[in-house]
Design a protein around this motif. Structure first.
Motif: not given
Length: 216
Positions: A118-146
């Protein structure tokens, strides 16, 4: 004590080894790991984790973490600092090869069972900048709770921004994002509610894709 010893002697070899292994990891967890974590309750066991950031993890009483778990708090990324805290409440069990990451507070409610892979996370990668690898773009943090007493099936992916109510059942390999009420059965890719407990009638009833009860 004598009764327990007799019971142990009568066990097959495989079960004897299992009991001895359990005793070893209980002692190791309470003597060694307890010093490392932000907090750790009694009777909690950690077997052979793949990777941990214990300074940012709080573990309640009677938790059990099986082999190859990766439970990782993200404190900085892409020149941004975070304040993570992963909280496993009392009685949480995490099976093999689970991956939990958080850059903010992530709570897994008491007595929740998390099956293998199982994978559980409260982060996503931004991806809007097409000139930069997704892995180098800022994180988006969203409330996550079980919520409490949930059952997360093997291979499920709990994505950032997911809120599960208490006693939710997540199906095998489901991909979850969104808010789900108490007593929901959630399956599929993308996941949706297929059944909920009707507190008025005291039975589990089928629902439509919006989670509204339907006549069977």
């Amino acid at each position: 004590m004598l009764t327990k010893l007799k019971k142990f002697i009568n066990l097959p070899l495989s079960r004897k080894l299992q009991v001895l292994s359990s005793i070893y990891y209980k002692l190791k967890s309470q003597i060694f790991y307890k010093l490392m974590f932000k907090s750790m309750g009694v009777k909690s066991v950690i077997k052979k984790p793949l990777f941990l950031t214990p300074e940012y993890i709080s573990i309640g009483n009677g938790c059990y973490i099986w082999n190859d778990a990766r439970i990782e708090a993200i404190t900085s990324y892409a020149n941004e600092n975070f304040n993570p805290h992963i909280i496993l409440e009392d009685g949480v069990t995490i099976q093999q090869r689970c991956h939990i990451t958080a850059a903010d507070t992530l709570i897994i409610g008491k007595d929740t069972a998390i099956l293998f892979d199982v994978m559980i996370t409260n982060i996503d990668h931004e991806y809007e900048n097409v000139t930069m690898p997704v892995g180098n773009q800022p994180l988006m943090v969203k409330k996550t709770q079980i919520g409490e007493n949930c059952f997360i099936g093997s291979g499920a992916k709990i994505q950032a921004g997911t809120i599960l109510g208490r006693h939710c059942i997540v199906g095998t390999n489901a991909v979850i994002r969104g808010t789900f009420p108490d007593y929901s059965v959630i399956v599929g890719v993308p996941a949706r509610i297929v059944k909920r407990y009707d507190e008025k009638s005291g039975v589990w009833r089928k629902t439509d894709k919006k989670g509204e009860f339907v006549d069977e």
